[in-house]
Design an enzyme around this catalytic site. Structure first.
Site, PDB file in Angstrom:
ATOM      1  N   GLY A   1     -25.449 -49.796  29.049  1.00  0.00           N
ATOM      2  CA  GLY A   1     -26.741 -49.738  29.729  1.00  0.00           C
ATOM      3  C   GLY A   1     -26.937 -48.422  30.470  1.00  0.00           C
TER       4      GLY A   1
ATOM      5  CB  ALA B   1     -25.012 -54.605  31.454  1.00  0.00           C
TER       6      ALA B   1
ATOM      7  CD  GLU C   1     -28.597 -49.990  25.978  1.00  0.00           C
ATOM      8  OE1 GLU C   1     -28.125 -50.601  26.966  1.00  0.00           O
ATOM      9  OE2 GLU C   1     -28.854 -50.544  24.897  1.00  0.00           O
TER      10      GLU C   1
ATOM     11  CD  GLU D   1     -23.603 -51.495  24.732  1.00  0.00           C
ATOM     12  OE1 GLU D   1     -23.014 -50.672  23.998  1.00  0.00           O
ATOM     13  OE2 GLU D   1     -24.566 -51.205  25.461  1.00  0.00           O
TER      14      GLU D   1
HETATM   15  N1  DAK Z   1     -19.470 -53.957  34.979  1.00  0.00           N
HETATM   16  C1  DAK Z   1     -18.865 -54.414  36.087  1.00  0.00           C
HETATM   17  N2  DAK Z   1     -17.870 -53.745  36.706  1.00  0.00           N
HETATM   18  C2  DAK Z   1     -17.467 -52.578  36.182  1.00  0.00           C
HETATM   19  C3  DAK Z   1     -18.067 -52.037  35.013  1.00  0.00           C
HETATM   20  C4  DAK Z   1     -19.119 -52.782  34.388  1.00  0.00           C
HETATM   21  N3  DAK Z   1     -19.794 -52.324  33.310  1.00  0.00           N
HETATM   22  N4  DAK Z   1     -17.460 -50.865  34.722  1.00  0.00           N
HETATM   23  C5  DAK Z   1     -16.525 -50.687  35.684  1.00  0.00           C
HETATM   24  N5  DAK Z   1     -16.521 -51.704  36.553  1.00  0.00           N
HETATM   25  C6  DAK Z   1     -15.662 -51.890  37.737  1.00  0.00           C
HETATM   26  C7  DAK Z   1     -14.246 -52.246  37.317  1.00  0.00           C
HETATM   27  O1  DAK Z   1     -14.143 -53.613  37.051  1.00  0.00           O
HETATM   28  C8  DAK Z   1     -13.485 -51.813  38.548  1.00  0.00           C
HETATM   29  O2  DAK Z   1     -13.632 -52.804  39.543  1.00  0.00           O
HETATM   30  P1  DAK Z   1     -12.367 -53.304  40.410  1.00  0.00           P
HETATM   31  O3  DAK Z   1     -11.380 -53.786  39.427  1.00  0.00           O
HETATM   32  O4  DAK Z   1     -11.912 -52.051  41.143  1.00  0.00           O
HETATM   33  O5  DAK Z   1     -12.954 -54.348  41.307  1.00  0.00           O
HETATM   34  C9  DAK Z   1     -14.233 -50.570  39.000  1.00  0.00           C
HETATM   35  O6  DAK Z   1     -15.525 -50.654  38.418  1.00  0.00           O
HETATM   36  C10 DAK Z   1     -13.593 -49.276  38.524  1.00  0.00           C
HETATM   37  O7  DAK Z   1     -13.430 -49.378  37.112  1.00  0.00           O
HETATM   38  P2  DAK Z   1     -12.044 -49.108  36.391  1.00  0.00           P
HETATM   39  O8  DAK Z   1     -10.897 -49.446  37.279  1.00  0.00           O
HETATM   40  O9  DAK Z   1     -12.107 -49.777  35.080  1.00  0.00           O
HETATM   41  O10 DAK Z   1     -12.098 -47.524  36.250  1.00  0.00           O
HETATM   42  P3  DAK Z   1     -11.389 -46.629  35.144  1.00  0.00           P
HETATM   43  O11 DAK Z   1     -11.588 -45.233  35.587  1.00  0.00           O
HETATM   44  O12 DAK Z   1     -10.007 -47.102  34.870  1.00  0.00           O
HETATM   45  O13 DAK Z   1     -12.232 -46.896  33.789  1.00  0.00           O
HETATM   46  C11 DAK Z   1     -14.283 -47.131  32.523  1.00  0.00           C
HETATM   47  C12 DAK Z   1     -13.552 -46.486  33.720  1.00  0.00           C
HETATM   48  C13 DAK Z   1     -15.742 -46.746  32.578  1.00  0.00           C
HETATM   49  C14 DAK Z   1     -13.661 -46.574  31.208  1.00  0.00           C
HETATM   50  C15 DAK Z   1     -14.074 -48.667  32.568  1.00  0.00           C
HETATM   51  O14 DAK Z   1     -14.438 -49.115  33.859  1.00  0.00           O
HETATM   52  C16 DAK Z   1     -14.898 -49.394  31.551  1.00  0.00           C
HETATM   53  O15 DAK Z   1     -14.575 -49.437  30.361  1.00  0.00           O
HETATM   54  N6  DAK Z   1     -15.992 -50.035  32.016  1.00  0.00           N
HETATM   55  C17 DAK Z   1     -16.834 -50.887  31.181  1.00  0.00           C
HETATM   56  C18 DAK Z   1     -17.748 -50.046  30.324  1.00  0.00           C
HETATM   57  C19 DAK Z   1     -18.567 -50.931  29.395  1.00  0.00           C
HETATM   58  O16 DAK Z   1     -18.054 -51.664  28.569  1.00  0.00           O
HETATM   59  N7  DAK Z   1     -19.885 -50.829  29.540  1.00  0.00           N
HETATM   60  C20 DAK Z   1     -20.826 -51.548  28.669  1.00  0.00           C
HETATM   61  C21 DAK Z   1     -21.142 -52.863  29.319  1.00  0.00           C
HETATM   62  S1  DAK Z   1     -22.237 -53.827  28.296  1.00  0.00           S
HETATM   63  C22 DAK Z   1     -29.554 -56.002  28.146  1.00  0.00           C
HETATM   64  C23 DAK Z   1     -29.596 -54.783  28.744  1.00  0.00           C
HETATM   65  C24 DAK Z   1     -28.461 -53.969  28.779  1.00  0.00           C
HETATM   66  C25 DAK Z   1     -27.294 -54.414  28.265  1.00  0.00           C
HETATM   67  C26 DAK Z   1     -27.249 -55.656  27.662  1.00  0.00           C
HETATM   68  C27 DAK Z   1     -28.374 -56.451  27.605  1.00  0.00           C
HETATM   69  N8  DAK Z   1     -30.717 -56.855  28.057  1.00  0.00           N
HETATM   70  C28 DAK Z   1     -31.922 -56.446  28.817  1.00  0.00           C
HETATM   71  C29 DAK Z   1     -30.727 -58.038  27.301  1.00  0.00           C
HETATM   72  C30 DAK Z   1     -26.115 -53.573  28.350  1.00  0.00           C
HETATM   73  C31 DAK Z   1     -24.886 -54.001  28.125  1.00  0.00           C
HETATM   74  C32 DAK Z   1     -23.758 -53.192  28.564  1.00  0.00           C
HETATM   75  O17 DAK Z   1     -23.909 -52.120  29.126  1.00  0.00           O
END
Ligand code: DAK
Length: 257
Positions: free
Chosen positions: A108, A65, A111, A131
């Protein structure tokens, strides 16, 4: 014109949806999800679309997400979250959905991949439900579908630690159906799609529905559903065509009737 996805029909019967938000690793912002749900809704009613493939790019299928968007949502915002309806629409898609996954499939993204029926993963793909690192839990089926796919110990480990797993591990665990070289994921997904697209659409649809039933019903009810679905197909022209084509030693031409 959608902004975050590209929708193509590369071959008859096959639709290819590519997530295109590389600047955020295809993070599933509300607009992207809305576009995806709308594309699937359109494919649902398009007789020419028999199979849909979803893919991302080499770095990410989808990194979850959109965290910046999440940061702006309070409790009431979450209660009224428009994404819930988009997710429901995506999960309810009745035609075969294939995910061709390279790079990150996180949160997500994982998912979304689990909403697909078949998953072709590149050797470089990584899967996870991180998450917990954000102080939340999966919100689009991650606790339920992951456990059903890989069993309790691995699902617990992934959701409670946020650790990712490799494509090889995902294959072993039953989270993906095949692993290929990263440059071949879409091509392999196309081959699988082609093999499905020529089959009888009503049989494909009922087969998918019956298989999905197995995940959320007891055996007796599931078997009853299968029998009803099997019987229903006896009334289709495609069943007659399939049997006749076999007897006449020719390729069947299914019409979805
Ligand atoms: N959201 C927004 N931006 C993101 C992102 C994300 N999930 N993942 C990466 N980015 C952005 C980074 O901020 C960065 O942007 P800039 O800084 O360049 O502007 C760019 O993408 C490149 O990312 P990184 O610089 O971090 O790249 P790396 O290769 O160093 O790292 C990484 C890659 C995938 C390990 C890292 O980006 C990371 O940890 N990303 C977050 C992964 C994460 O935590 N995902 C889970 C999010 S929570 C729901 C439905 C669904 C959900 C919830 C509720 N309902 C219907 C109620 C789901 C929730 C989630 O998925």
């Amino acid at each position: 014109m959608p902004r975050y996805i590209d929708v193509q029909a590369p071959e008859q019967g096959i639709q290819l949806i590519t997530l295109q938000r590389p600047e955020a690793l295809n993070a599933l912002c509300t607009e992207l999800l809305a576009e995806l749900a709308e594309a699937l809704r359109a494919a649902e009613h398009d007789e020419l679309a028999r199979v849909v493939i979803i893919t991302g790019d080499r770095k990410a299928f989808a990194a979850g997400a959109d965290i910046s968007e999440m940061a702006e949502r309070d409790l009431v915002g979450i209660l009224n979250d428009p994404r819930v309806a988009h997710w429901q629409g995506i999960a309810a898609f009745s035609k075969p959905l294939i995910a061709a996954v390279n790079g990150y499939a996180l949160g997500g993204g994982c998912e979304l991949m689990m909403c697909a029926d078949i998953v072709i993963a590149g050797t470089d793909a990584r899967f996870g439900q991180p998450e917990i690192n954000l102080g939340i839990i999966p919100g689009a089926g991650g606790t339920q579908r992951l456990l059903r796919a890989v069993g309790k110990p691995l699902a617990m480990q992934m959701v409670l630690t946020g650790e990712t797993i490799t494509a090889r591990h995902a294959l072993q665990a039953g989270l993906v159906s095949e692993v290929t070289l990263p440059e071949l994921t879409v091509e392999r997904a196309m081959q699988v799609a082609r093999n499905i697209a020529v089959k009888a659409p009503l049989a494909v649809r009922l087969a998918k529905e019956a298989l999905l039933k197995a995940a959320d019903t007891d055996l007796a009810s599931g078997l009853r559903f299968e029998r009803h679905a099997f019987t229903l197909l006896a009334g289709t022209a495609d069943r007659d065509e399939g049997i006749r084509a076999f007897q006449e030693k020719r390729q069947a031409r299914f019409q979805g009737r």
